[in-house]
Design an enzyme around this catalytic site. Structure first.
Site, PDB file in Angstrom:
ATOM      1  N   ARG A 147     -12.096 -69.171  -4.829  1.00 52.49           N
ATOM      2  CA  ARG A 147     -13.041 -68.972  -3.657  1.00 52.49           C
ATOM      3  C   ARG A 147     -12.651 -67.610  -3.385  1.00 52.49           C
ATOM      4  NH1 ARG A 147     -13.370 -71.679   2.193  1.00 52.49           N
ATOM      5  NH2 ARG A 147     -12.179 -69.933   2.780  1.00 52.49           N
ATOM      6  N   TYR A 159     -14.608 -65.584   9.401  1.00 51.82           N
ATOM      7  CA  TYR A 159     -14.231 -66.683   8.667  1.00 51.82           C
ATOM      8  C   TYR A 159     -13.276 -66.539   7.493  1.00 51.82           C
ATOM      9  CZ  TYR A 159     -13.760 -70.877   5.873  1.00 51.82           C
ATOM     10  OH  TYR A 159     -13.232 -71.797   5.237  1.00 51.82           O
ATOM     11  N   ASP A 209     -17.775 -69.168   0.512  1.00 50.17           N
ATOM     12  CA  ASP A 209     -18.276 -69.739   1.752  1.00 50.17           C
ATOM     13  C   ASP A 209     -18.977 -69.221   2.933  1.00 50.17           C
ATOM     14  OD1 ASP A 209     -18.184 -71.604   3.603  1.00 50.17           O
ATOM     15  OD2 ASP A 209     -16.138 -72.531   3.546  1.00 50.17           O
ATOM     16  N   HIS A 211     -20.089 -70.415   5.574  1.00 56.15           N
ATOM     17  CA  HIS A 211     -19.550 -71.124   6.559  1.00 56.15           C
ATOM     18  C   HIS A 211     -20.633 -71.221   7.558  1.00 56.15           C
ATOM     19  CE1 HIS A 211     -16.231 -72.823   9.084  1.00 56.15           C
ATOM     20  NE2 HIS A 211     -15.768 -73.183   7.884  1.00 56.15           N
ATOM     21  N   GLU A 235     -21.459 -71.741  -0.624  1.00 57.59           N
ATOM     22  CA  GLU A 235     -21.289 -73.016   0.381  1.00 57.59           C
ATOM     23  C   GLU A 235     -21.991 -72.738   1.655  1.00 57.59           C
ATOM     24  OE1 GLU A 235     -16.993 -73.942  -0.135  1.00 57.59           O
ATOM     25  OE2 GLU A 235     -16.953 -74.549   1.998  1.00 57.59           O
ATOM     26  N   GLU A 261     -19.039 -80.405   3.930  1.00 57.71           N
ATOM     27  CA  GLU A 261     -17.895 -80.786   4.740  1.00 57.71           C
ATOM     28  C   GLU A 261     -17.740 -81.260   5.799  1.00 57.71           C
ATOM     29  OE1 GLU A 261     -16.173 -76.692   3.970  1.00 57.71           O
ATOM     30  OE2 GLU A 261     -16.120 -76.722   6.195  1.00 57.71           O
ATOM     31  N   ARG A 282     -20.094 -81.801  -0.908  1.00 58.27           N
ATOM     32  CA  ARG A 282     -18.552 -81.563  -0.673  1.00 58.27           C
ATOM     33  C   ARG A 282     -18.183 -82.396   0.512  1.00 58.27           C
ATOM     34  NH1 ARG A 282     -16.936 -77.370   1.584  1.00 58.27           N
ATOM     35  NH2 ARG A 282     -15.183 -77.290   0.232  1.00 58.27           N
ATOM     36  N   GLU A 338     -11.298 -78.641  -3.819  1.00 57.24           N
ATOM     37  CA  GLU A 338     -10.764 -77.717  -3.238  1.00 57.24           C
ATOM     38  C   GLU A 338      -9.349 -78.021  -3.081  1.00 57.24           C
ATOM     39  OE1 GLU A 338     -12.025 -76.886   0.848  1.00 57.24           O
ATOM     40  OE2 GLU A 338     -11.332 -74.960   0.837  1.00 57.24           O
ATOM     41  N   TRP A 401     -19.821 -71.174  13.997  1.00 55.63           N
ATOM     42  CA  TRP A 401     -18.729 -70.707  13.383  1.00 55.63           C
ATOM     43  C   TRP A 401     -18.365 -71.118  12.026  1.00 55.63           C
ATOM     44  CZ3 TRP A 401     -14.269 -73.236  11.655  1.00 55.63           C
ATOM     45  CH2 TRP A 401     -13.153 -72.335  11.090  1.00 55.63           C
TER      46      TRP A 401
END
Ligand code: KDG
Ligand code: MG
Length: 401
Positions: A147, A159, A209, A211, A235, A261, A282, A338, A401
């Site tokens: 990643r 992030y 990612d 995010h 992601e 996630e 995920r 991960e 975030w």
């Protein structure tokens, strides 16, 4: 056999973790992770006040019945606090079942479907030049998937990037504030992956990612601009409350999408999976109701060509990682796992049999999950309040975030 005790253990060997240890009258014990980053004590209280009292005297063999009792019996369904608490109980009961059977949990789930669990590493650095050397280090360690996150020119922080070896977003008792610009981000990320592909060639698996920071049409633009660099996934391109929003991304790009996630249940991803709007799901053992519910999600996903890509950040404890590896090894539609290494202090508090070799993690052959908590050592690391950051746009508007 009966459950005689369930202890909720909060410890901070570098970061906070909540662990449930279930004890039976025959001396067999099991552990489950209940850590919810930044909201640890909410889950600890839920377990202590509402779950532990109803566990005492129950038959630990009745995993499905206990799951349904805690889920349907609460009346208030789902949500991260409830589902992390249920996950901890469920995971601990699978651990006990494995120990009683004398088998590693993956054997109870149907046995191994592969030699090992392919994991992806994190390469993060402020500049493109430094991230290339981080990726090199991952490749040298044997990782086949990485990643990649970098700083964004014009933004003070972002992030996934600390500029130091270890990235830990939760800090201080009150949330830090970050500043975000979608324009700067969308301009920069394709340059990063152009440089990475030029350096490492076409076969290294690359992930990124986002995010949760874009709108669907912005994510569509990002996905399209990354197509020449054929990522394994982008992601969390958008906040996923609006599952329908992924349809728009899908219409515009072939860059694969991973999400989940922050999901707690199958209902958070039902439309994403059945609509074939994502490629990797995920969800994690700890935040999606334990091994029992995670397997239910992955089974649904298998019907729609969606593979697993379980979350494995450092705020998920080694207990969660061990449990995830047993699931990963057994399911037919495994994708990637991960793996962010924990600190040596965390590894000491949670002795475990899983180990890394040539890009793969192996859960080991110990009966149960092959992980425990050293309660005496855990007691030496008291809870420290910590919070995840809050994000704002450059004009001050609060942003994901
Ligand atoms: O607690 C939040 C972290 O787990 C999350 O920010 C990490 O996005 C993450 C990832 O993919 O590991
Ligand atoms: Mg993520």
């Amino acid at each position: 056999m009966r459950i005689t005790e369930a202890r909720v253990i909060v410890t901070c060997p570098g970061r906070n973790f909540v662990t449930l240890k279930i004890v039976t009258d025959e001396g067999v014990t099991g552990v489950g992770d209940a850590t919810l980053n930044g909201r640890e004590l909410a889950v600890a209280a839920y377990l202590t006040e509402h779950v532990v009292p109803v566990l005492i005297g129950r038959d630990p063999a009745r995993i499905e019945d206990t799951w349904q009792y805690l889920y349907q019996g609460a009346y208030w369904r789902r949500g991260p606090v409830t589902m992390s608490a249920i996950a901890a109980v469920d995971t601990a009961l699978w651990d006990i079942k494995g120990k009683i059977a004398g088998l590693p949990v993956y054997q109870l789930l149907g046995g191994r479907s592969r030699a090992g669990v392919t994991v992806y590493a994190h390469a993060q650095a402020v500049s493109i030049e430094s991230v290339l050397s981080e990726i090199s280090s991952c490749v040298d360690l044997g990782y086949q998937a990485v990643r990649v996150q970098t700083g964004i020119p014009g933004l003070e922080s972002t992030y996934g990037v600390s500029g130091q070896a270890f990235y830990e977003p939760a800090s201080a008792a009150l949330p830090a504030e970050n500043v975000w610009s979608t324009a700067h981000y969308l301009d920069h990320v394709p340059r990063v992956f152009a440089a990475v592909r030029a350096e490492f060639g076409p076969t290294l698996r690359l992930l990124h990612d986002v995010h949760h920071r874009l709108t669907p049409i912005e994510a569509a633009r990002l996905g399209r601009s990354l197509e020449p660099y054929h990522l394994t996934w982008m992601e969390d391109p958008v906040p996923a409350e609006l599952q329908e929003g992924f349809r728009l991304i899908r219409q515009h790009t072939t860059t694969p999408i991973a999400v989940g996630e922050v999901f707690n249940s199958i209902w958070d991803c039902q439309e994403l999976i059945t609509g074939q709007l994502i490629d990797y799901i995920r969800t994690s053992v700890v935040h999606a109701g334990g091994i029992t519910h995670l397997r239910r999600i992955f089974d649904l996903a298998a019907l729609y060509h969606v593979r697993s890509g379980s979350h494995g950040a450092t705020d998920l404890s080694p207990v969660c990682m061990a449990a995830a590896l047993h699931v990963d090894l057994a399911i037919p539609n495994f994708g990637l796992q991960e793996y962010m290494r924990h600190t040596p202090e965390t590894d000491e508090v949670f002795p475990h049999s899983y180990h890394f070799e040539d890009g793969y993690l192996h859960p080991g052959e110990e009966p149960g999950l092959g992980v425990d908590i050293d309660e005496e050592l855990a007691g030496r690391y008291p809870y420290r309040p910590a919070a995840l950051p809050v994000n704002r746009l450059q004009d001050g508007t609060v942003h994901s975030w």
